[in-house]
Design a protein around this motif. Structure first.
Motif, PDB file in Angstrom:
ATOM      1  N   MET A   1       0.845  -1.169   0.000  1.00 35.38           N
ATOM      2  CA  MET A   1       0.000   0.000   0.000  1.00 35.38           C
ATOM      3  C   MET A   1       0.894   1.238   0.000  1.00 35.38           C
ATOM      4  O   MET A   1       1.958   1.227   0.614  1.00 35.38           O
ATOM      5  N   LYS A   2       0.460   2.300  -0.673  1.00 45.21           N
ATOM      6  CA  LYS A   2       1.215   3.557  -0.649  1.00 45.21           C
ATOM      7  C   LYS A   2       0.874   4.324   0.618  1.00 45.21           C
ATOM      8  O   LYS A   2      -0.268   4.395   1.027  1.00 45.21           O
ATOM      9  N   ASN A   3       1.906   4.911   1.208  1.00 45.62           N
ATOM     10  CA  ASN A   3       1.662   5.751   2.377  1.00 45.62           C
ATOM     11  C   ASN A   3       1.528   7.204   1.940  1.00 45.62           C
ATOM     12  O   ASN A   3       1.536   7.503   0.738  1.00 45.62           O
ATOM     13  N   SER A   4       1.441   8.116   2.870  1.00 42.77           N
ATOM     14  CA  SER A   4       1.221   9.528   2.545  1.00 42.77           C
ATOM     15  C   SER A   4       2.414  10.146   1.808  1.00 42.77           C
ATOM     16  O   SER A   4       2.254  11.142   1.115  1.00 42.77           O
ATOM     17  N   ASP A   5       3.599   9.549   1.939  1.00 42.67           N
ATOM     18  CA  ASP A   5       4.786  10.048   1.235  1.00 42.67           C
ATOM     19  C   ASP A   5       4.916   9.482  -0.173  1.00 42.67           C
ATOM     20  O   ASP A   5       5.848   9.821  -0.892  1.00 42.67           O
ATOM     21  N   GLY A   6       4.024   8.555  -0.549  1.00 43.17           N
ATOM     22  CA  GLY A   6       4.081   7.938  -1.862  1.00 43.17           C
ATOM     23  C   GLY A   6       4.931   6.685  -1.916  1.00 43.17           C
ATOM     24  O   GLY A   6       5.065   6.072  -2.968  1.00 43.17           O
ATOM     25  N   ALA A   7       5.514   6.313  -0.792  1.00 43.72           N
ATOM     26  CA  ALA A   7       6.335   5.103  -0.740  1.00 43.72           C
ATOM     27  C   ALA A   7       5.446   3.885  -0.508  1.00 43.72           C
ATOM     28  O   ALA A   7       4.402   3.977   0.134  1.00 43.72           O
ATOM     29  N   HIS A   8       5.860   2.750  -1.041  1.00 46.86           N
ATOM     30  CA  HIS A   8       5.109   1.518  -0.833  1.00 46.86           C
ATOM     31  C   HIS A   8       5.566   0.869   0.471  1.00 46.86           C
ATOM     32  O   HIS A   8       6.759   0.687   0.700  1.00 46.86           O
ATOM     33  N   ILE A   9       4.603   0.551   1.327  1.00 45.85           N
ATOM     34  CA  ILE A   9       4.900  -0.099   2.599  1.00 45.85           C
ATOM     35  C   ILE A   9       3.980  -1.307   2.747  1.00 45.85           C
ATOM     36  O   ILE A   9       2.942  -1.400   2.094  1.00 45.85           O
ATOM     37  N   GLN A  10       4.373  -2.251   3.614  1.00 48.00           N
ATOM     38  CA  GLN A  10       3.493  -3.383   3.887  1.00 48.00           C
ATOM     39  C   GLN A  10       2.482  -2.926   4.922  1.00 48.00           C
ATOM     40  O   GLN A  10       2.801  -2.762   6.102  1.00 48.00           O
ATOM     41  N   ALA A  11       1.273  -2.697   4.460  1.00 50.23           N
ATOM     42  CA  ALA A  11       0.213  -2.194   5.335  1.00 50.23           C
ATOM     43  C   ALA A  11      -1.128  -2.644   4.776  1.00 50.23           C
ATOM     44  O   ALA A  11      -1.233  -3.034   3.616  1.00 50.23           O
ATOM     45  N   TYR A  12      -2.139  -2.579   5.621  1.00 47.70           N
ATOM     46  CA  TYR A  12      -3.478  -2.982   5.229  1.00 47.70           C
ATOM     47  C   TYR A  12      -4.459  -1.939   5.700  1.00 47.70           C
ATOM     48  O   TYR A  12      -4.216  -1.223   6.665  1.00 47.70           O
ATOM     49  N   ASN A  13      -5.578  -1.873   5.029  1.00 48.39           N
ATOM     50  CA  ASN A  13      -6.650  -0.956   5.376  1.00 48.39           C
ATOM     51  C   ASN A  13      -7.764  -1.805   5.992  1.00 48.39           C
ATOM     52  O   ASN A  13      -8.417  -2.568   5.294  1.00 48.39           O
ATOM     53  N   ALA A  14      -7.945  -1.693   7.292  1.00 54.08           N
ATOM     54  CA  ALA A  14      -8.968  -2.477   7.994  1.00 54.08           C
ATOM     55  C   ALA A  14     -10.319  -1.783   7.879  1.00 54.08           C
ATOM     56  O   ALA A  14     -10.428  -0.573   8.062  1.00 54.08           O
ATOM     57  N   GLN A  15     -11.335  -2.565   7.568  1.00 57.05           N
ATOM     58  CA  GLN A  15     -12.697  -2.075   7.417  1.00 57.05           C
ATOM     59  C   GLN A  15     -13.575  -2.746   8.472  1.00 57.05           C
ATOM     60  O   GLN A  15     -13.348  -3.914   8.790  1.00 57.05           O
ATOM     61  N   ALA A  16     -14.564  -2.024   8.982  1.00 64.82           N
ATOM     62  CA  ALA A  16     -15.513  -2.610   9.928  1.00 64.82           C
ATOM     63  C   ALA A  16     -16.846  -1.885   9.861  1.00 64.82           C
ATOM     64  O   ALA A  16     -16.890  -0.669   9.678  1.00 64.82           O
ATOM     65  N   VAL A  17     -17.917  -2.656  10.007  1.00 65.83           N
ATOM     66  CA  VAL A  17     -19.263  -2.117  10.160  1.00 65.83           C
ATOM     67  C   VAL A  17     -19.682  -2.475  11.579  1.00 65.83           C
ATOM     68  O   VAL A  17     -19.561  -3.631  11.991  1.00 65.83           O
ATOM     69  N   VAL A  18     -20.159  -1.484  12.327  1.00 68.44           N
ATOM     70  CA  VAL A  18     -20.447  -1.667  13.752  1.00 68.44           C
ATOM     71  C   VAL A  18     -21.892  -1.274  14.029  1.00 68.44           C
ATOM     72  O   VAL A  18     -22.368  -0.258  13.526  1.00 68.44           O
ATOM     73  N   ASP A  19     -22.582  -2.089  14.844  1.00 71.55           N
ATOM     74  CA  ASP A  19     -23.959  -1.720  15.222  1.00 71.55           C
ATOM     75  C   ASP A  19     -23.906  -0.669  16.322  1.00 71.55           C
ATOM     76  O   ASP A  19     -22.939  -0.581  17.067  1.00 71.55           O
TER      77      ASP A  19
END
Length: 189
Positions: A1-19
């Motif tokens: 994933m690209k970070n805010s600096d434009g560099a590629h890092i090993q990262a994930y975007n966690a998603q959740a739906v909550v009641d």
């Protein structure tokens, strides 16, 4: 994933739906795409499949705002009755949502303009203000109580499995706190 600096890092975007009643996670996923907008319908569908119902209301942050998602939200309102409040942009920390203009909305207003106006109404402001008290504490509790800031498993499938395990543990903790030992004993009988 690209970070805010434009560099590629090993990262994930966690998603959740909550009641909103008990902060139970009804849908959870991990992606390698930094943009949330691609996952609005996926997460809403996953939540409906997991619970068997469509939510009456959806409070969605600005990361999900796109013309396609605004159209999908309007379609969900028609098909399932889900009233969506989707932020159309970010505000500065001390900035307040301006009041809704008086009078009828223009007929040629875009979906984004319609949603922005909906969020400026008293019911819109009241509904959307609850989002921070519903979903944000869940992410904080997973990060602090379960050390969920960094996922240990590699690869998207491993990260997805670990995130969903963290979500399940979070849900078990919430259920236990809500029902206590007596509730668990009654469920076992």
């Amino acid at each position: 994933m690209k970070n805010s600096d434009g560099a590629h890092i090993q990262a994930y975007n966690a998603q959740a739906v909550v009641d909103d009643a008990h902060q139970i996670i009804t849908a959870a996923d991990v992606t390698t795409n930094p943009a949330d907008a691609l996952f609005y319908t996926v997460m809403r569908d996953q939540s409906a499949a997991n619970t068997g119902i469509h939510a009456r209301q959806a409070l969605v942050d600005a990361g999900y705002c796109s013309e396609a998602n605004l159209a999908a939200a309007a379609e969900r309102k028609t098909e399932h009755g889900t009233d969506t409040f989707m932020a159309t942009g970010r505000l500065a920390h001390d900035e307040e949502v301006p009041a809704a203009p008086r009078g009828r909305i223009r007929k040629d207003a875009t979906l984004r303009e319609r949603m922005a106006r909906k969020l400026r109404t008293k019911p819109g402001r009241a509904a959307y203000s609850r989002r921070k008290a519903i979903v944000e504490p869940v992410f904080g509790q997973i990060m602090i109580c379960q050390n969920g800031r960094e996922l240990l498993l590699r690869g998207e499938a491993g990260a997805r499995g670990e995130w969903r395990l963290l979500a399940a543990c979070h849900n078990l903790r919430k259920i236990f706190r809500h029902t206590g030992c007596a509730g668990l004993a009654a469920a076992r009988a």
